[in-house]
Write a protein that holds these residues in place. Sequence first.
Motif, PDB file in Angstrom:
ATOM      1  N   VAL A 109     -48.861 -27.668  16.980  1.00 58.75           N
ATOM      2  CA  VAL A 109     -49.424 -28.341  15.807  1.00 58.75           C
ATOM      3  C   VAL A 109     -49.371 -29.857  15.984  1.00 58.75           C
ATOM      4  O   VAL A 109     -50.365 -30.566  15.729  1.00 58.75           O
ATOM      5  CB  VAL A 109     -48.680 -27.908  14.531  1.00 58.75           C
ATOM      6  N   LEU A 145     -52.604 -32.537  16.521  1.00 55.02           N
ATOM      7  CA  LEU A 145     -52.862 -33.660  15.612  1.00 55.02           C
ATOM      8  C   LEU A 145     -52.958 -34.985  16.369  1.00 55.02           C
ATOM      9  O   LEU A 145     -53.836 -35.816  16.087  1.00 55.02           O
ATOM     10  CB  LEU A 145     -51.763 -33.731  14.551  1.00 55.02           C
ATOM     11  N   SER A 200     -53.935 -27.111  17.043  1.00 51.22           N
ATOM     12  CA  SER A 200     -53.124 -27.007  15.831  1.00 51.22           C
ATOM     13  C   SER A 200     -53.298 -25.648  15.156  1.00 51.22           C
ATOM     14  O   SER A 200     -52.329 -25.045  14.669  1.00 51.22           O
ATOM     15  CB  SER A 200     -53.487 -28.125  14.849  1.00 51.22           C
TER      16      SER A 200
END
Length: 443
Positions: free
Chosen positions: A93, A97, A191
């Motif tokens: 994740v 990002l 993600s």
Amino acid sequence: MNRTRPTTTLDAAVSQVMRRLLPFLLLMYVLAFLDRANIGFAQKALQHDTGISNAAFAFGAGVFFVGYALFEVPSNLLLHRVGARLWMCRIMVTWGLVSAAMSLAHTATSFYALRFLLGVAEAGFFPGVIYYLARWFPQSARARAVGVFYFGAPLAFMFGSPLSGLLLDLHGAFDLAGWQWLFLIEGGLASVVGVWAFFYLDDRPEDARWLAPEARQALSAALDDDARAAAAHGPHNLLAALVDGHVLLLSAIYLLIQMSVYGVIFYLPQQVAVLMGESVGLRVGLVAAVPWICALALTWYVPRRADLTGTHRRWAVVLLVLAGCGIGVSGLAHSPLSALLALCCAASGFIAAQPLFWTFPTRYLTGAAAAGGIALINSLGSLGGFIAPTLRTSAEHAFQSTSAGLLLLGAASLLAALLIGTLMRRDVSRDTSAFPQPIHRAR
């Protein structure tokens, strides 16, 4: 007449684990490879829009591995403590990002910062998966398992190369540059898969409700036998693993391998574009996928052959020699076809050699020592990804030749083969239990 070896409960369990875990881990690795190597596709467009120089790009491409190396060991120790499902979710994740945020890199400073943070976010993913596989697959099946996982690299370029080229062709859509679309979409995919990992993965065989009780028992017994064998000759704690001579030798070898890998990967799209006389786009992406198709075939065959015969070290030497020669010849070839064939040899060699390499530390280390030792090897080895772009650029400037950098990277691969073939052979002669030996199967 040879008879087929009867299928055992352990064989059935290993096959079931392969079907359950490896496709998902493979997807994760494809996305990891895309998010660390897509900078090669974005290079020209990113530099054109931002004014980042070649030297600044080389430094930014490599600084990823500084953040990656600094946080490898602590990240893998946390995975050992909290479990793979939670920690793999966190890794994917956050790196997704940060990768998406690369679309905001408009200055050299922001480019450096985001590449460094991407390395920090992804730190622990690769050694975490190697450690995770060692907790699910007995030694007799480990090279095959790691080999399937390594399909992620060629698959990332087989499918990711055309995808990256296609995303670059979206230039201007919704007032975004093609390289911005590249980072946004490929980062977002990571993600999403990271959240999926939390619900899909199990930390250990004992937690796997999808395995029958007898399969869990057989798998756990085999893994316990491997752990006892490693504990009998390897370091017994984290500190001992971090200063162990075998571990440091393996770190040096892996650094040389990674120099070859990333010195080629970061520049492969541009190298193919020059060969074709075109700018990077869908057509170049399709041709750039060809070496990875060859790598996929060899990575399928060799680890299985090595597991059956116990010739991991011998195969690793042959493949690294193939890679070194391919890298060097690709810079000297006079025709696009011969250069492409050389790149096929290079990619096939350095991708297929790595699953064999990882059988060495996973046979030698166990427990927390394995978590820390594997992370250290990957951490120090990954510095090769920082060294390679700058070293290649410096060699090209010093000798005023585009082939000089490739020859230097090819020499790194040959040196890795030499170390495996000589120094590791001496280690084996002193402690035959420390490294892979032939596996004799009943017929």
